[in-house]
Motif scaffolding. Sequence first.
Motif, short mmCIF file in Angstrom:
data_model
loop_
_atom_site.label_atom_id
_atom_site.label_comp_id
_atom_site.label_asym_id
_atom_site.label_seq_id
_atom_site.Cartn_x
_atom_site.Cartn_y
_atom_site.Cartn_z
N ILE A 129 0.84 -1.20 0.00
CA ILE A 129 0.00 0.00 0.00
C ILE A 129 0.87 1.25 0.00
O ILE A 129 0.65 2.19 -0.77
N ARG A 130 1.86 1.24 0.86
CA ARG A 130 2.74 2.41 0.97
C ARG A 130 3.46 2.69 -0.36
O ARG A 130 3.59 3.83 -0.79
N GLN A 161 -1.31 7.48 8.39
CA GLN A 161 -1.68 8.59 7.50
C GLN A 161 -1.04 8.43 6.12
O GLN A 161 -0.38 9.34 5.59
N ILE A 162 -1.26 7.25 5.53
CA ILE A 162 -0.72 6.98 4.19
C ILE A 162 -1.65 7.60 3.15
O ILE A 162 -2.82 7.22 3.05
N LYS A 163 -1.12 8.54 2.40
CA LYS A 163 -1.94 9.31 1.46
C LYS A 163 -1.52 9.06 0.01
O LYS A 163 -0.36 8.76 -0.27
N GLY A 164 -2.50 9.20 -0.88
CA GLY A 164 -2.23 9.07 -2.30
C GLY A 164 -1.87 10.41 -2.91
O GLY A 164 -1.78 11.43 -2.22
N PRO A 165 -1.68 10.46 -4.23
CA PRO A 165 -1.30 11.69 -4.92
C PRO A 165 -2.30 12.84 -4.74
O PRO A 165 -1.92 14.01 -4.82
N ASN A 166 -3.58 12.50 -4.45
CA ASN A 166 -4.58 13.57 -4.29
C ASN A 166 -4.52 14.22 -2.91
O ASN A 166 -5.27 15.16 -2.61
#
Length: 413
Positions: A129-130, A161-166
């Motif tokens: 996921i990371r 708090q793993i976030k995507g490009p958005n």
Amino acid sequence: MTTNNKIELMAPAGNFESLQAGLDNGADSVYFGVEQLNMRARATVNFTMDDLPEIARRCEAKNVRSYLTLNTIIYDHDLSVVKTLLAKAKEANITAVIASDQAVIAMARGIGMEVHISTQLNVTNIETIRFYSLFADTMVLSRELSLRQVKSITAQIEKEQIKGPNGNLVEIEIFGHGALCMAVSGKCYLSLHSNNSSANRGACKQNCRKKYTVIDQETGFEIEVDNEYLMSPKDLCTLDFLDQVIDSGIQVLKIEGRGRAPEYVATVIKTYREAIDSYYEGTFSKEKVTVWMEALNTVYNRGFWAGYYLGQELGEWSDVSGSVATQKKVYVGKGTHFFPKAAIGQFKIEAYDIKVGDKILVTGPSTGAQEMIIEEMYVNDVTAEKATKGDDCTFKLPFRIRMSDKLYKIVEA
């Protein structure tokens, strides 16, 4: 993700009939393939590049997200087509692309298009996921995970708090209902070996759905595998433990079925919509589940099981080659005219008889899949109880029909 914090219900669309059926019955998002570069390239009619603006228009009108599945293995000779398709999807304002090949992921990111990671990539742990959070905002977890494993992953995304490009937390999607493949997350080579037709290129011949005879090569003794199709799992169904599914922390629930009929999409999406809303209203109950399961049983299915989510061992095999649905449709005729002021539809009866009291289904690219019961009808301009082959019949409709919409009668299977 839905704006009201409910999980997102994603509908399959193999053609405009199914697309409209999903939109009409409460889908929050729709996924579809274009021509040959998707995992249902042969299972359904599929859309063309020219359809992208109309797909986007219909989805935007209902505030529904649109996802282009571009999740097959990609070869060098495909790259120019992929590039063109992504550019047209971006231009048409398609919400995101579902991808598994790194080339597609890179191309989509290069033009600023939202990426969702397909189940074909077998995402099974937080480190994966990371890694993919560098490229994708949503990830479909491997079908083989249990709900306990799913919940562990969603909890770690929140904690770390793993976030995507958005800039938002990575969203997790899982399969909720429909056909399951015996292979790990759909990666199967049987069809390629037997028919030179690769499942991983969207051209599965469904060898696993057939019946086989086992032969002892030393003695020639044959055993017919009785009563079970040992490579053909029953269909996944999570409705009876949907509360546990939602509690696992997922954001998107995907309904499988781009190769199935529009009435399948209509019934399954309508049922899961009611169940999801009921959960958030605090009215989800065993009694309601019983009614919902009866509805799901009326459309195509191979019998149901919970997949791997509740930790059962594999072994829920189908004991029939096709559907065990409790209802089926029989073609009756086609639409010829609609009178909007009177809300009356006219049909030409070409095959099966229909009569007052029958449950009917009308399908069409703009109509979707609409069901109702005939309360009264006129045949050749005279009130009547029955219409037969060659007749023109009219009756009131709570929806608009178009020329050549197909009329079916729903009967017990």
